[in-house]
Design an enzyme around this catalytic site. Structure first.
Site, PDB file in Angstrom:
ATOM      1  N   TRP A 300      99.188  13.690 -59.289  1.00  0.00           N
ATOM      2  CA  TRP A 300      97.734  13.690 -59.474  1.00  0.00           C
ATOM      3  C   TRP A 300      97.236  12.311 -59.882  1.00  0.00           C
ATOM      4  CZ3 TRP A 300      94.543  12.737 -63.720  1.00  0.00           C
ATOM      5  CH2 TRP A 300      93.207  13.097 -63.572  1.00  0.00           C
ATOM      6  N   HIS A 301      98.051  11.593 -60.639  1.00  0.00           N
ATOM      7  CA  HIS A 301      97.608  10.297 -61.163  1.00  0.00           C
ATOM      8  C   HIS A 301      97.549   9.204 -60.107  1.00  0.00           C
ATOM      9  CE1 HIS A 301      98.303  12.160 -65.098  1.00  0.00           C
ATOM     10  NE2 HIS A 301      97.531  11.213 -65.576  1.00  0.00           N
ATOM     11  N   GLY A 302      98.230   9.376 -59.002  1.00  0.00           N
ATOM     12  CA  GLY A 302      98.177   8.352 -57.970  1.00  0.00           C
ATOM     13  C   GLY A 302      99.130   8.643 -56.839  1.00  0.00           C
TER      14      GLY A 302
END
Length: 450
Positions: A300-302
């Site tokens: 989700w973060h990247g």
């Protein structure tokens, strides 16, 4: 804000907020504001559809279309480039990269839309019948670009009925100014110190330089993200919304489990409620469930393998704590617990920072003395000496000293003195922040990947 308070009607207030938020968003994303509105419209309709056809096969269509559209948008806009890169690397093809930019805040408003529809499906909330009230939940500029992930159930009543008293407005200003100060004075300074140390040539790096570079980044990412959250909570309070806390001094944690109860709470609770528990939670295949959740948390973060590694890294640490270390840590001195937690947190931020895995490996090797890099040089000593007062201030800001001072002040002084002190503090924060923003061109937005 002046226009907002000029009208007594909550419906008009909502539409003033919606129009302002759309203008705000369109200032940076003139085209993709349509994607935001499309997602909101679909999920508004799906909420009504699910409630109408509850407990029938038709209700499932609402869930399927919400998940398909929103996760499809994330897949196309956020992860298609990552998929193309990996296909090219594995097959030696030369597929062209997608040319569109990542829409602002897509990771936040997509999760908010999904959580609303699922909460209607599970019967946790009633479907919102007023489109303006629903849109003010999704599109509010307070949290649109950098979160937190607001749950509809937390502010359902406030979308239709809210009242702002003077103390709410005062608390909002205080919280907003503190968040801006954290972002500009601490996070930006930490970023300016971290970047040259983290990006330097490995041939000239030192062990001390590698560690303090990651430590400065550890300060940057906390004060940047918690600063944005403070600004969102403060703005919300000024407009009559009470958002839940997103950070609770995570660097005073005594374990990795404790850290994730304090860090980005809105995201942790999203994955717990909508992924971990539906997979079986603690009851069925717990180890598998934890690893899936943390792989997804990282992703989700990247769109990069280092984020997947970062998620799995914390997933493994949490499993080790759960099954082996919990009792040992509990019996250990508090200082040991803090040092243990901070060590693995700092190493985790090194994994988070380097999207290039070769760079990551080189930096970790230098940090742990696995190269011929010297222990230190005059440059790192000079950086520490010249920034010693700022470092001390930033470290003090990581602990709840501000809250303790407020409690002492409230116990010993009148309410008017407390308010006057807060107002003076807010003015100082705002003046310093504006002066720094005007006088510097360095203002990184480290959450562009969202």
């Amino acid at each position: 804000m002046a226009i907002y308070y000029a009208f007594p009607s909550i419906a008009i207030k909502n539409w003033i907020l919606i129009i302002s938020s759309i203008i705000f968003y369109a200032w940076g994303e003139p085209i993709w504001v349509l994607l935001l509105l499309a997602s909101a419209t679909l999920d508004y309709c799906n909420g009504l559809w699910i409630e109408k056809y509850r407990n029938t096969w038709k209700a499932k269509l609402g869930i399927v279309s919400t998940l398909g559209f929103n996760l499809g948008c994330l897949a196309i806009f956020k992860y298609s480039g990552f998929v193309v890169d990996n296909i090219n690397a594995l097959t030696n093809l030369n597929i062209a990269q997608p040319s569109f930019a990542l829409p602002l805040g897509i990771s936040f408003y997509v999760f908010m839309s999904i959580s609303y529809t699922l909460d209607v499906w599970y019967g946790r909330v009633q479907a919102q019948r007023n489109f303006g009230s629903f849109l003010v939940y999704i599109a509010n500029f307070h949290h649109l670009v950098a979160g937190p992930v607001i749950r509809y159930g937390h502010i359902a009543k406030e979308t239709m009925e809210r009242r702002v008293r003077w103390m709410d407005f005062h608390a909002g200003i205080t919280r907003f100014s503190r968040g801006l100060f954290k972002k500009v004075f601490i996070a930006n300074t930490a970023g300016a110190l971290a970047e040259p140390l983290l990006q330097q040539d490995p041939a000239t790096a030192t062990v001390l330089g590698a560690w303090i570079g990651v430590m400065f980044y550890t300060l940057q990412i906390y004060f940047d993200f918690s600063g944005y959250s403070d600004m969102a909570l403060g703005l919300g309070r000024m407009f009559g919304f009470r958002y839940h806390e997103n950070f609770r001094h995570p660097y005073i944690a005594k374990s990795i489990t404790d850290f994730w109860r304090r860090w980005h709470i809105s995201l942790s609770s999203f994955f717990k409620d909508y992924v971990y528990i539906p997979l079986g939670g603690n009851r069925y295949r717990q180890v598998r469930n934890i690893m899936i959740v943390w792989m997804l948390t990282g992703f989700w973060h990247g769109a990069s393998w280092n984020f997947v590694l970062w998620g799995l890294y914390f997933g493994i640490l949490l499993l080790i704590e759960k099954f082996f270390l919990a009792k040992i840590l509990k019996a250990s001195p508090a200082i040991f617990q803090h040092i243990y937690a901070l060590f693995f947190i700092v190493v985790g931020w090194a994994i988070f920072y380097f999207t290039d895995l070769t760079q990551l490996l080189q930096h970790l090797q230098i940090m742990f003395g696995l190269t011929n890099a010297p222990l230190s040089s005059y440059k790192e000593i000079s950086i520490l000496q010249s920034n010693i007062y700022w470092i001390a201030f930033a470290l003090l800001a990581c602990i709840p000293i501000h809250r303790k001072m407020q409690n002492i002040l409230a116990a010993k002084c009148s309410s008017s003195t407390v308010v006057a002190t807060d107002m003076m503090q807010s003015v100082i924060y705002l003046v310093i922040s504006i002066a720094l923003l005007v006088g510097s061109t360095y203002n990184p937005f480290i959450y562009f990947r969202f």
